[in-house]
Each structure stands twice: as C-alpha cells, then as structure tokens.
Design a protein around this motif. Structure first.
Motif, PDB file in Angstrom:
ATOM      1  N   ALA A   1      -3.825  11.019   1.538  1.00  0.00           N
ATOM      2  CA  ALA A   1      -3.792  10.301   2.819  1.00  0.00           C
ATOM      3  C   ALA A   1      -3.235  11.195   3.924  1.00  0.00           C
ATOM      4  O   ALA A   1      -2.118  11.689   3.822  1.00  0.00           O
ATOM      5  CB  ALA A   1      -2.942   9.042   2.684  1.00  0.00           C
TER       6      ALA A   1
ATOM      7  N   VAL B   1      -3.392   5.117  -2.027  1.00  0.00           N
ATOM      8  CA  VAL B   1      -4.291   5.989  -1.275  1.00  0.00           C
ATOM      9  C   VAL B   1      -3.753   7.410  -1.414  1.00  0.00           C
ATOM     10  O   VAL B   1      -2.713   7.750  -0.840  1.00  0.00           O
ATOM     11  CB  VAL B   1      -4.369   5.590   0.215  1.00  0.00           C
ATOM     12  CG1 VAL B   1      -5.365   6.492   0.945  1.00  0.00           C
ATOM     13  CG2 VAL B   1      -4.752   4.128   0.364  1.00  0.00           C
TER      14      VAL B   1
ATOM     15  N   THR C   1       0.852  -1.184   0.000  1.00  0.00           N
ATOM     16  CA  THR C   1       0.000   0.000   0.000  1.00  0.00           C
ATOM     17  C   THR C   1       0.886   1.231   0.000  1.00  0.00           C
ATOM     18  O   THR C   1       1.837   1.312   0.779  1.00  0.00           O
ATOM     19  CB  THR C   1      -0.924   0.039   1.234  1.00  0.00           C
ATOM     20  OG1 THR C   1      -1.794  -1.094   1.214  1.00  0.00           O
ATOM     21  CG2 THR C   1      -1.764   1.311   1.249  1.00  0.00           C
TER      22      THR C   1
ATOM     23  N   ARG D   1      -2.197   4.233  10.754  1.00  0.00           N
ATOM     24  CA  ARG D   1      -3.570   4.698  10.896  1.00  0.00           C
ATOM     25  C   ARG D   1      -3.705   6.109  10.333  1.00  0.00           C
ATOM     26  O   ARG D   1      -2.889   6.992  10.617  1.00  0.00           O
ATOM     27  CB  ARG D   1      -3.995   4.694  12.359  1.00  0.00           C
ATOM     28  CG  ARG D   1      -5.525   4.875  12.546  1.00  0.00           C
ATOM     29  CD  ARG D   1      -5.907   5.032  14.011  1.00  0.00           C
ATOM     30  NE  ARG D   1      -5.309   4.051  14.892  1.00  0.00           N
ATOM     31  CZ  ARG D   1      -5.797   2.818  15.079  1.00  0.00           C
ATOM     32  NH1 ARG D   1      -6.869   2.420  14.408  1.00  0.00           N
ATOM     33  NH2 ARG D   1      -5.190   1.988  15.919  1.00  0.00           N
TER      34      ARG D   1
ATOM     35  N   GLN E   1      -1.976  -1.007  -3.819  1.00  0.00           N
ATOM     36  CA  GLN E   1      -3.101  -0.205  -3.350  1.00  0.00           C
ATOM     37  C   GLN E   1      -2.617   1.220  -3.128  1.00  0.00           C
ATOM     38  O   GLN E   1      -1.735   1.456  -2.301  1.00  0.00           O
ATOM     39  CB  GLN E   1      -3.664  -0.780  -2.052  1.00  0.00           C
ATOM     40  CG  GLN E   1      -4.874  -0.008  -1.522  1.00  0.00           C
ATOM     41  CD  GLN E   1      -5.423  -0.606  -0.231  1.00  0.00           C
ATOM     42  OE1 GLN E   1      -4.780  -1.418   0.414  1.00  0.00           O
ATOM     43  NE2 GLN E   1      -6.622  -0.189   0.138  1.00  0.00           N
TER      44      GLN E   1
ATOM     45  N   ASP F   1      -8.727   9.599   9.454  1.00  0.00           N
ATOM     46  CA  ASP F   1     -10.138   9.198   9.385  1.00  0.00           C
ATOM     47  C   ASP F   1     -10.389   7.864  10.074  1.00  0.00           C
ATOM     48  O   ASP F   1     -11.501   7.337  10.050  1.00  0.00           O
ATOM     49  CB  ASP F   1     -10.611   9.146   7.933  1.00  0.00           C
ATOM     50  CG  ASP F   1      -9.921   8.058   7.106  1.00  0.00           C
ATOM     51  OD1 ASP F   1      -9.149   7.262   7.685  1.00  0.00           O
ATOM     52  OD2 ASP F   1     -10.145   8.015   5.883  1.00  0.00           O
TER      53      ASP F   1
ATOM     54  N   THR G   1      -8.938   4.908   9.358  1.00  0.00           N
ATOM     55  CA  THR G   1      -8.585   3.732   8.562  1.00  0.00           C
ATOM     56  C   THR G   1      -7.215   3.203   8.968  1.00  0.00           C
ATOM     57  O   THR G   1      -6.259   3.964   9.106  1.00  0.00           O
ATOM     58  CB  THR G   1      -8.558   4.076   7.055  1.00  0.00           C
ATOM     59  OG1 THR G   1      -9.790   4.672   6.689  1.00  0.00           O
ATOM     60  CG2 THR G   1      -8.318   2.825   6.221  1.00  0.00           C
ATOM     61  N   LEU G   2      -7.111   1.894   9.158  1.00  0.00           N
ATOM     62  CA  LEU G   2      -5.867   1.256   9.561  1.00  0.00           C
ATOM     63  C   LEU G   2      -5.354   0.362   8.436  1.00  0.00           C
ATOM     64  O   LEU G   2      -6.096  -0.480   7.918  1.00  0.00           O
ATOM     65  CB  LEU G   2      -6.075   0.419  10.826  1.00  0.00           C
ATOM     66  CG  LEU G   2      -4.858  -0.395  11.307  1.00  0.00           C
ATOM     67  CD1 LEU G   2      -3.726   0.532  11.722  1.00  0.00           C
ATOM     68  CD2 LEU G   2      -5.246  -1.326  12.441  1.00  0.00           C
ATOM     69  N   TYR G   3      -4.094   0.558   8.067  1.00  0.00           N
ATOM     70  CA  TYR G   3      -3.455  -0.288   7.064  1.00  0.00           C
ATOM     71  C   TYR G   3      -2.389  -1.126   7.766  1.00  0.00           C
ATOM     72  O   TYR G   3      -1.370  -0.598   8.205  1.00  0.00           O
ATOM     73  CB  TYR G   3      -2.831   0.559   5.950  1.00  0.00           C
ATOM     74  CG  TYR G   3      -3.863   1.294   5.138  1.00  0.00           C
ATOM     75  CD1 TYR G   3      -4.517   0.672   4.072  1.00  0.00           C
ATOM     76  CD2 TYR G   3      -4.216   2.603   5.462  1.00  0.00           C
ATOM     77  CE1 TYR G   3      -5.494   1.347   3.335  1.00  0.00           C
ATOM     78  CE2 TYR G   3      -5.184   3.284   4.730  1.00  0.00           C
ATOM     79  CZ  TYR G   3      -5.815   2.647   3.673  1.00  0.00           C
ATOM     80  OH  TYR G   3      -6.785   3.312   2.955  1.00  0.00           O
TER      81      TYR G   3
END
Length: 411
Positions: free
Chosen positions: A211, A208, A175, A228, A206, A231, A233-235
């Motif tokens: 970010a 983003v 990511t 994290r 992926q 917002d 969201t955790l990757y």
C-alpha cells in the motif's frame, strides 16, 4: 558517591536499573525522573488487554510509589529533563531547576515515528506508545463502535497487528495498510508472514499489502475520515492508528555530546562514551564485537541492560549476552521468538501450521540462529537453551516432532 544516581526514564529499564543498584549494595540516593504523570507501568498490555478494557489501572502498575519508597528510591513524575551538563555533572529540568549526579542513567525509551503526509497530524490519527496514547485510542474506538465507523491501521508490524486484533475482538471493521509486500517482513520468515496474513483475514481484517499512502483525508474540523492511496483508493476511517516503527529518544544524549547512532551507543555493559553515564532499554544501540550496532526493543532487553548498567555504575562487569527473546499476542495465538533471524537462509518447521501450534527454526548454513513458536511454549523454552548453549540440531532433527531436542543438550 555523595550526589545521587539520577535515572532519566521511569519505565522498565529505569526501574530495573534502580532496583539492581539497590540489590548491588548502592546505599546513596537514587532518583527516578519520569516525564509522564503516571508512575512505572507495564507497556506490553497497552495494545492488548488494556486497549480491550480487560485490565484496570491497578493491574497496569509495575511498581507503586510506596514500593519504590520502601527501597529508598525517589520517584518524580512530570519531571522532564531538558539538558545534561556533563562537566558540572548535573541535569536541567523543564521548570529550570537543576539536579546533581554522581552517576547518570539514560532510560529514555523511544517515540513512534510520525506519518509525513498530508493529514498526518489530523484529529483521530493516533500512535500507541504510552498509557495515555492507549487510552485515547480506546476512547476513539468506543466512538467508532457507537457510530459504526471503521478503523484503519497503517503498518503491519507487531503494534499495528496487535491493535487490529484487539479492535476485531471489539467488533470494529479493520483495514491494515502495509507498504511492504508481506506482514512483519523484517522479522518473520515468509511462510510465517503468510500464516499471519491468513490469521488476520480469517478474523475479518482487510489486508492491503504494497500500500502506497498518499494522504489522510480530513473533514472541515480536521478530523480524519479516511486514508487515500496513491492509486486513488479511499479507505474510510473513524480512527487511524499509525504503527510504522519508533525512533530512539537520544536527543538529550546527542546534545550532551555522547556517541549516538540510531540510538545511544553502548557496550555490552550499558556504558556510553562518558564513564559516568550508562544507558538501557529502547533508547540504546549496542556496539557488538564486530563493530556493528544492534537495536533491540523488548522487555527482556530493558531488564537485562538495566542490570548491566547498574553493575557498570558499581564498577562491575555484567555484559548482557543472553539469547534475545520477544513475544506478541494476537487473537488466541501467542508468538514467542528466540534469537535473531536476520540472515536466515533456510528453515525447518516442527508441528503442523494448520493446527496453530508449531515452531519455525531459522538456519544460516548449518547453524541454528533463531526460532519462532506459535502456541508452542515448550519449544520456545527449549530453543532458548539450545541457542544459549550454542547447540544446533540439524534441520531434519528440528523438523521431526518425534526427536528429543533436549538430548542434544545432555551431550
């Protein structure tokens, strides 16, 4: 010159300056002071072939110590310089010893920016600049492959994207988190940013964009386990590679009272504000004729500034004025950039973007200022000639694959 010329930094710029001094007829002592345990090595492969395990240590070597010795250039590794005394014309090393100089070259390079966030210093949060950095990333990648853990890259610049491409070739889930609305936004035209986004997505990365990172999540052993966003969201991540740019290593110069601004300020010949001191490579910011500063981070810049700096110490004028060029390898695509595209107002495309072989020409008004070529080396070499000659094809000519741009150089 009874005292030696000292060169602080044993990378591309430092080695080039030393060799140019010898080629220019300097017969006195030359000492290269490198703060790493390794001798001079090539940096561009670190994020690609070296990281992928496709290159061994011998192939990475730029100049072997014995090759330097044959030119009577002394190499000292693990030699960290802590201070410059301009009045005494000497430098102090970390072990407390001092060395005199008649001329001093600052080729101190740059350092990756750190992530000023919670967890930014956790284990498994790594940046890539040196050979040891690349080896540490490779070792952690191997662990991630074994445990099927993903990689998160913070920063969609060249280093981040090259690491992402290498990691995908090795089979890791990747990511890329980029704060800007597009990849490589400071250096590429929007259409080329979009093309690179699709290239990476097509290889399973992926992406983003936009970010906003809140923290690096860690476990009880301070090992990074994810990133994290603000917002929530955790990757998940077994490895986090940070590629958010570099800072020029100008601390020594600043402490010595040399003019610095985003780097060690030099003229076109590499001269600093002290007549006995020159600088070359990533640590510099070149003062242009209009008073603005230009920072270039490239092998070409390090090489050419090294030659100019050596000439300056020998009392000669050799300004670095050639068209800047850069390159990046990602997957099977080679990007070759010529010129500086900042301020471009419109573009012309030669070739078919869908084919993966094309060139984007950048224009400011009617003037060609740069071009970016994807798997089109002939276009790249051609546009460097056009830019060096100050010749601008019309956008229509540039975009017409049937038009011979070389014909403009013959006029």
């Amino acid at each position: 010159m009874t005292h030696p010329i000292l060169i602080i930094g044993a990378g591309q710029a430092g080695v080039q300056t030393a060799e140019a001094l010898r080629a220019g007829g300097f017969e006195g002592p030359i000492t290269l002071l490198g703060d790493e345990p390794h001798g001079p090595y090539h940096r561009p492969p670190l994020s690609k072939a070296w990281l992928a395990g496709e290159m061994d240590a011998a192939q990475l070597v730029m100049r072997a110590p014995e090759m330097l010795a044959r030119k009577n250039i002394e190499l000292r590794t693990n030699a960290k310089v802590t201070a410059i005394d301009r009045s005494a014309k000497s430098v102090t090393l970390a072990d407390g010893s001092t060395l005199p100089y008649s001329g001093l070259v600052l080729a101190t390079g740059s350092t990756p920016r750190t992530l000023p966030l919670p967890g930014g210093n956790a284990h498994g949060v790594l940046a890539l600049r040196s050979r040891d950095d690349a080896s540490a990333i490779a070792e952690r990648m191997a662990v991630c492959i074994e445990r099927q853990l993903p990689l998160v890259v913070i920063g969609g610049g060249f280093i981040g994207l090259e690491v992402a491409a290498t990691a995908r070739k090795k089979g890791l889930a990747v990511t890329v988190l980029e704060a800007a609305p597009r990849l490589l936004g400071r250096v590429l035209a929007p259409m080329l940013s979009d093309w690179y986004a699709e290239l990476h997505r097509g290889h399973g990365v992926q992406l983003v964009l936009g970010a906003q990172i809140a923290e690096i999540v860690t476990d009880h052993e301070n090992q990074a386990t994810g990133v994290r966003l603000k917002d929530g969201t955790l990757y998940p991540a077994g490895l986090v590679v940070v590629g958010i740019g570099v800072n020029a290593n100008d601390e020594l110069a600043r402490s010595a009272g040399l003019e610095c601004e985003r780097g060690i300020v030099v003229d076109a010949c590499g001269r600093t504000s002290d007549g006995s001191i020159v600088a070359a490579g990533d640590c510099t910011a070149r003062r242009l004729s209009d008073g603005s500063l230009l920072r270039l981070e490239s092998v070409q810049n390090a090489t050419e500034q090294g030659k100019s700096a050596a000439a300056a110490l020998l009392g000669q004028e050799r300004p670095f004025t050639a068209t800047p060029w850069f390159w990046s390898d990602q997957y099977d695509k080679k990007l070759q950039m010529a010129g500086l595209s900042m301020g471009a107002e419109h573009w012309a495309v030669r070739g078919d973007t869908a084919s993966g072989s094309f060139t984007v020409y950048h224009y400011q008004g009617d003037k060609l200022i740069a071009a970016d070529s994807i798997n089109a080396s002939k276009d790249h070499l051609q546009v460097r000639k056009l830019l060096d000659a100050g010749v601008s094809p019309t956008p229509q000519q540039a975009g017409d694959a049937g038009f011979d741009l070389n014909s403009l150089l013959a006029k």
